[in-house]
Design a protein around this motif. Structure first.
Motif, PDB file in Angstrom:
ATOM      1  N   LEU A  92      26.915  29.606  -8.308  1.00 56.75           N
ATOM      2  CA  LEU A  92      25.870  29.801  -9.320  1.00 56.75           C
ATOM      3  C   LEU A  92      26.157  30.981 -10.244  1.00 56.75           C
ATOM      4  O   LEU A  92      25.274  31.407 -10.986  1.00 56.75           O
ATOM      5  N   HIS A  93      27.389  31.483 -10.256  1.00 50.92           N
ATOM      6  CA  HIS A  93      27.717  32.651 -11.070  1.00 50.92           C
ATOM      7  C   HIS A  93      28.590  32.301 -12.288  1.00 50.92           C
ATOM      8  O   HIS A  93      29.060  33.207 -12.973  1.00 50.92           O
ATOM      9  N   ALA A  94      28.800  31.020 -12.547  1.00 52.14           N
ATOM     10  CA  ALA A  94      29.569  30.612 -13.717  1.00 52.14           C
ATOM     11  C   ALA A  94      29.104  29.232 -14.169  1.00 52.14           C
ATOM     12  O   ALA A  94      28.655  28.409 -13.354  1.00 52.14           O
ATOM     13  N   VAL A  95      29.214  28.991 -15.479  1.00 55.51           N
ATOM     14  CA  VAL A  95      28.869  27.695 -16.061  1.00 55.51           C
ATOM     15  C   VAL A  95      30.008  27.293 -17.001  1.00 55.51           C
ATOM     16  O   VAL A  95      30.460  28.112 -17.813  1.00 55.51           O
ATOM     17  N   TRP A  96      30.443  26.055 -16.884  1.00 57.60           N
ATOM     18  CA  TRP A  96      31.538  25.518 -17.702  1.00 57.60           C
ATOM     19  C   TRP A  96      30.955  24.458 -18.629  1.00 57.60           C
ATOM     20  O   TRP A  96      30.339  23.501 -18.167  1.00 57.60           O
ATOM     21  N   LEU A  97      31.125  24.660 -19.935  1.00 58.45           N
ATOM     22  CA  LEU A  97      30.525  23.767 -20.924  1.00 58.45           C
ATOM     23  C   LEU A  97      31.584  23.195 -21.851  1.00 58.45           C
ATOM     24  O   LEU A  97      32.612  23.822 -22.101  1.00 58.45           O
ATOM     25  N   ASN A  98      31.298  22.003 -22.375  1.00 58.67           N
ATOM     26  CA  ASN A  98      32.169  21.445 -23.417  1.00 58.67           C
ATOM     27  C   ASN A  98      31.654  21.872 -24.785  1.00 58.67           C
ATOM     28  O   ASN A  98      30.615  22.550 -24.917  1.00 58.67           O
ATOM     29  N   SER A  99      32.371  21.494 -25.825  1.00 63.71           N
ATOM     30  CA  SER A  99      32.020  21.956 -27.176  1.00 63.71           C
ATOM     31  C   SER A  99      30.644  21.493 -27.628  1.00 63.71           C
ATOM     32  O   SER A  99      29.884  22.294 -28.208  1.00 63.71           O
ATOM     33  N   PRO A 100      30.246  20.207 -27.413  1.00 64.09           N
ATOM     34  CA  PRO A 100      28.881  19.822 -27.808  1.00 64.09           C
ATOM     35  C   PRO A 100      27.804  20.650 -27.116  1.00 64.09           C
ATOM     36  O   PRO A 100      26.777  20.988 -27.725  1.00 64.09           O
ATOM     37  N   CYS A 101      28.024  21.025 -25.854  1.00 63.50           N
ATOM     38  CA  CYS A 101      27.017  21.811 -25.138  1.00 63.50           C
ATOM     39  C   CYS A 101      27.019  23.261 -25.627  1.00 63.50           C
ATOM     40  O   CYS A 101      25.958  23.883 -25.751  1.00 63.50           O
ATOM     41  N   LEU A 102      28.211  23.794 -25.929  1.00 61.19           N
ATOM     42  CA  LEU A 102      28.279  25.145 -26.499  1.00 61.19           C
ATOM     43  C   LEU A 102      27.537  25.211 -27.824  1.00 61.19           C
ATOM     44  O   LEU A 102      26.823  26.183 -28.108  1.00 61.19           O
ATOM     45  N   ALA A 103      27.694  24.183 -28.645  1.00 58.75           N
ATOM     46  CA  ALA A 103      26.978  24.146 -29.926  1.00 58.75           C
ATOM     47  C   ALA A 103      25.472  24.076 -29.700  1.00 58.75           C
ATOM     48  O   ALA A 103      24.687  24.700 -30.426  1.00 58.75           O
ATOM     49  N   LEU A 104      25.075  23.335 -28.665  1.00 53.89           N
ATOM     50  CA  LEU A 104      23.651  23.169 -28.366  1.00 53.89           C
ATOM     51  C   LEU A 104      22.993  24.502 -28.019  1.00 53.89           C
ATOM     52  O   LEU A 104      21.816  24.725 -28.345  1.00 53.89           O
ATOM     53  N   VAL A 105      23.738  25.400 -27.385  1.00 54.76           N
ATOM     54  CA  VAL A 105      23.168  26.694 -26.971  1.00 54.76           C
ATOM     55  C   VAL A 105      23.578  27.829 -27.900  1.00 54.76           C
ATOM     56  O   VAL A 105      23.396  29.002 -27.575  1.00 54.76           O
ATOM     57  N   GLY A 106      24.152  27.503 -29.071  1.00 54.37           N
ATOM     58  CA  GLY A 106      24.480  28.515 -30.061  1.00 54.37           C
ATOM     59  C   GLY A 106      25.698  29.339 -29.757  1.00 54.37           C
ATOM     60  O   GLY A 106      25.826  30.475 -30.220  1.00 54.37           O
ATOM     61  N   ARG A 107      26.622  28.782 -28.981  1.00 58.04           N
ATOM     62  CA  ARG A 107      27.859  29.490 -28.649  1.00 58.04           C
ATOM     63  C   ARG A 107      29.084  28.651 -29.000  1.00 58.04           C
ATOM     64  O   ARG A 107      30.057  28.580 -28.249  1.00 58.04           O
ATOM     65  N   GLY A 108      29.032  28.017 -30.164  1.00 56.80           N
ATOM     66  CA  GLY A 108      30.103  27.126 -30.567  1.00 56.80           C
ATOM     67  C   GLY A 108      31.450  27.787 -30.717  1.00 56.80           C
ATOM     68  O   GLY A 108      32.488  27.113 -30.672  1.00 56.80           O
ATOM     69  N   ASP A 109      31.477  29.108 -30.872  1.00 53.17           N
ATOM     70  CA  ASP A 109      32.754  29.797 -31.053  1.00 53.17           C
ATOM     71  C   ASP A 109      33.319  30.349 -29.751  1.00 53.17           C
ATOM     72  O   ASP A 109      34.310  31.083 -29.766  1.00 53.17           O
ATOM     73  N   HIS A 110      32.717  30.003 -28.610  1.00 53.36           N
ATOM     74  CA  HIS A 110      33.238  30.519 -27.341  1.00 53.36           C
ATOM     75  C   HIS A 110      34.645  29.978 -27.117  1.00 53.36           C
ATOM     76  O   HIS A 110      34.888  28.774 -27.272  1.00 53.36           O
ATOM     77  N   PRO A 111      35.587  30.843 -26.719  1.00 51.27           N
ATOM     78  CA  PRO A 111      36.991  30.405 -26.675  1.00 51.27           C
ATOM     79  C   PRO A 111      37.319  29.398 -25.582  1.00 51.27           C
ATOM     80  O   PRO A 111      38.178  28.534 -25.777  1.00 51.27           O
ATOM     81  N   THR A 112      36.680  29.499 -24.412  1.00 49.10           N
ATOM     82  CA  THR A 112      37.064  28.627 -23.292  1.00 49.10           C
ATOM     83  C   THR A 112      35.944  27.716 -22.801  1.00 49.10           C
ATOM     84  O   THR A 112      36.206  26.693 -22.177  1.00 49.10           O
ATOM     85  N   GLY A 113      34.703  28.107 -23.022  1.00 51.66           N
ATOM     86  CA  GLY A 113      33.587  27.333 -22.493  1.00 51.66           C
ATOM     87  C   GLY A 113      33.177  27.724 -21.092  1.00 51.66           C
ATOM     88  O   GLY A 113      32.215  27.176 -20.558  1.00 51.66           O
ATOM     89  N   LEU A 114      33.892  28.677 -20.463  1.00 57.92           N
ATOM     90  CA  LEU A 114      33.522  29.154 -19.130  1.00 57.92           C
ATOM     91  C   LEU A 114      32.791  30.476 -19.281  1.00 57.92           C
ATOM     92  O   LEU A 114      33.379  31.477 -19.707  1.00 57.92           O
ATOM     93  N   VAL A 115      31.507  30.491 -18.960  1.00 61.33           N
ATOM     94  CA  VAL A 115      30.687  31.696 -19.102  1.00 61.33           C
ATOM     95  C   VAL A 115      30.221  32.127 -17.713  1.00 61.33           C
ATOM     96  O   VAL A 115      29.892  31.302 -16.871  1.00 61.33           O
ATOM     97  N   ARG A 116      30.217  33.423 -17.492  1.00 60.30           N
ATOM     98  CA  ARG A 116      29.946  33.950 -16.160  1.00 60.30           C
ATOM     99  C   ARG A 116      28.729  34.873 -16.150  1.00 60.30           C
ATOM    100  O   ARG A 116      28.309  35.390 -17.176  1.00 60.30           O
ATOM    101  N   GLU A 117      28.184  35.042 -14.954  1.00 61.95           N
ATOM    102  CA  GLU A 117      27.143  36.018 -14.657  1.00 61.95           C
ATOM    103  C   GLU A 117      25.951  35.919 -15.614  1.00 61.95           C
ATOM    104  O   GLU A 117      25.454  34.838 -15.842  1.00 61.95           O
ATOM    105  N   ALA A 118      25.524  37.019 -16.219  1.00 67.48           N
ATOM    106  CA  ALA A 118      24.302  37.032 -17.028  1.00 67.48           C
ATOM    107  C   ALA A 118      24.384  36.054 -18.190  1.00 67.48           C
ATOM    108  O   ALA A 118      23.403  35.361 -18.510  1.00 67.48           O
ATOM    109  N   GLU A 119      25.548  35.956 -18.824  1.00 67.48           N
ATOM    110  CA  GLU A 119      25.685  35.016 -19.944  1.00 67.48           C
ATOM    111  C   GLU A 119      25.505  33.579 -19.459  1.00 67.48           C
ATOM    112  O   GLU A 119      24.925  32.747 -20.165  1.00 67.48           O
ATOM    113  N   GLY A 120      25.975  33.293 -18.251  1.00 62.06           N
ATOM    114  CA  GLY A 120      25.791  31.959 -17.696  1.00 62.06           C
ATOM    115  C   GLY A 120      24.330  31.624 -17.495  1.00 62.06           C
ATOM    116  O   GLY A 120      23.880  30.509 -17.783  1.00 62.06           O
TER     117      GLY A 120
END
Length: 505
Positions: free
Chosen positions: A150-178
């Motif tokens: 529960l300490h990381a979330v992996w997203l694809n580009s459509p999901c990154l765009a949905l949450v306003g993080r379309g420019d994230h380099p890898t799509g793997l977000v950890r800890e508080a950002e997750g």
């Protein structure tokens, strides 16, 4: 005959011909008004029944009666949701995850809806999670995959765009950002989620669970006020408070143990949940030694979630208002910080996980009256990750026998959905230190069955007159059960507060 003072009100129930605890004698146990009122020899059961008009006798045919089991660490809404999501446990690479997402997307179409998955562990993968893999697998649908810890979330580009993080380099977000990402995704309607949670509670009762400590993120107290107004849950619930809701809890006069809603005391306020560090799988647990391969980097020793001074401040404020702290600490440095905070505040409370401990910290749990809330299934799930990233230190990882020998109080949980909400898996893992064909991992840390059962029952070893009638009836004596039987223990019936929550009655 042992009897509680006073005359019980009807209805009255006697559990006849039942063995009192693992390896125990054959007895009859009377229950009234949600409590155990009598324990009598088996041959006296018929006479005892005749003494109370209208009494119902259930013949349990020599089965074993144990104190009700608890899951002392669960994220209940997450677990209820995960039971309906794509299961990624056991995947050995990022590419294998992408293949499962592709296959699931074909069989479970949902244009525009988010495809949720859970359970991946990337600590030992040969490749890295990346949005491009998920984009290739499912380019036109948002995908959000939550790691097993529960300490990381992996997203694809459509999901990154949905949450306003379309420019994230890898799509793997950890800890508080997750956590921020997950909170920005469309939520399941309350009515649907509440039905899922109720179903998960019934499933827990079917495994002998009579209570849970719910560490679900957010306004857990408010969620359980809503649910308890609808129907009593199948298990007791202790609902955690998070720092963002501490002021509101204090303003309402809530304390750990306060009743919540219209649940006849089944739902109560739990502890204040605080964090010192991250997790092992994400290499964010705060450790004294650097992680192999990360030496010289900013995150070489993990991360500090809450500064020590702030941790003490929050704990002191909560304790002053009767709310006991529960502090997440996984790495050895994090556990020292947490214990130092308890020493400064001088309050009762819990450390959740306590996965890696310095030898000097083992006796401090008992000295400071701090409960170790541990998850034995993590020891077997994470043994390979620990061998790599905590090499040379694993003799003091998941040190349950060491904690008990030092006088600590242990309470078992699952951290579901990190591992399944099933206390028998925890008991078996604590006893055997393995869940496959390999020998026990650090067998010196194996627990005797009786100690494991007590830790799974919040310290209850015996059933005594006056106890709440939170009971579980099993078909096999745990003391003689083979490891596989212990893990899949056949549960005949479960009772919470004198009410059957599972079984044929």
């Amino acid at each position: 005959m042992t009897e509680v003072a006073g005359t019980p009100r009807r209805p009255v129930l006697t559990l006849g011909r039942v063995r009192l605890g693992a390896g125990g004698p054959l007895v009859g146990v009377r229950v009234a008004d949600g409590r155990v009122t009598h324990v009598v020899p088996a041959q006296d059961t018929a006479g005892s029944a005749a003494a109370v008009a209208g009494e119902q006798v259930v013949d349990l045919d020599g089965r074993i009666l144990l104190p009700g089991l608890w899951d002392a660490h669960v994220h209940l809404a997450e677990w209820a949701s995960a039971r309906r999501r794509l299961d990624l446990s056991g995947t050995a690479s990022a590419r294998e995850v992408a293949d499962r997402v592709r296959a699931h997307g074909r069989t479970a179409p949902g244009v525009g809806t988010v495809l949720f998955g859970y359970g991946f562990r990337d600590g030992l993968w040969p490749d890295a999670p990346d949005k491009r893999l998920l984009d290739a697998a499912l380019p036109d649908r948002p995908v959000a995959l939550v790691s097993a810890d529960l300490h990381a979330v992996w997203l694809n580009s459509p999901c990154l765009a949905l949450v306003g993080r379309g420019d994230h380099p890898t799509g793997l977000v950890r800890e508080a950002e997750g956590h921020e990402v997950l909170s920005a995704l469309p939520e399941v309607p309350d009515g649907t989620l509440d039905a899922w949670v109720a179903d998960a509670c019934r499933a827990a009762a079917a495994r002998g669970v009579t209570g849970v400590v719910d560490f679900q993120y957010g306004d857990t107290v408010g969620a359980w006020e809503r649910r308890s107004a609808q129907a009593p849950p199948a298990v007791r619930v202790s609902a955690a408070v998070y720092p963002s809701h501490l002021d509101a809890a204090v303003a309402r006069g809530l304390r750990t143990g306060s009743r919540i809603g219209a649940s006849d005391g089944l739902v109560r306020v739990g502890p204040l949940k605080l964090f010192t560090d991250g997790s092992l799988n994400t290499r964010t647990a705060l450790c004294r030694d650097p992680y192999p391969g990360l030496e010289g980097t900013d995150g070489a020793h993990g991360i500090e979630q809450t500064a020590p001074d702030e941790l003490v401040r929050l704990m002191r404020r909560a304790a002053a208002h009767g709310i006991e702290p529960a502090v997440h600490a996984i790495g050895d440095r994090a556990n020292t910080v947490a214990l130092d905070a308890f020493e400064a505040v001088r309050c009762r409370g819990r450390i959740e996980h306590a996965q890696l401990l310095g030898p000097e910290d083992l006796p401090r749990f008992a000295e400071l009256d701090v409960t170790a809330g541990v998850q034995p299934r993590h020891a077997t799930d994470d043994r390979d990750v620990a061998d790599r990233y905590w090499a040379g230190r694993t003799s003091r990882a998941f040190a349950y026998a060491g904690l008990l020998a030092a006088g600590a109080r242990l309470e078992f949980g699952s951290d579901a959905p990190v591992s399944p909400l099933d206390p028998w898996l925890a008991v078996a893992s604590a006893v055997t230190r393995t869940d496959d064909d390999r020998p026990a991992w650090h067998p010196e840390q194996c627990l005797p069955v009786r100690d494991a059962l007590a830790a799974a029952a919040r310290g209850r070893r015996l059933i005594r007159v006056g106890d709440p009638a939170d009971l579980v009836v099993v078909d096999v004596d745990p003391l003689t059960a083979a490891p596989d039987t212990l893990r899949a223990m056949p549960v005949h019936a479960t009772m919470t507060a004198g009410r059957w929550t599972h079984g044929p009655y």
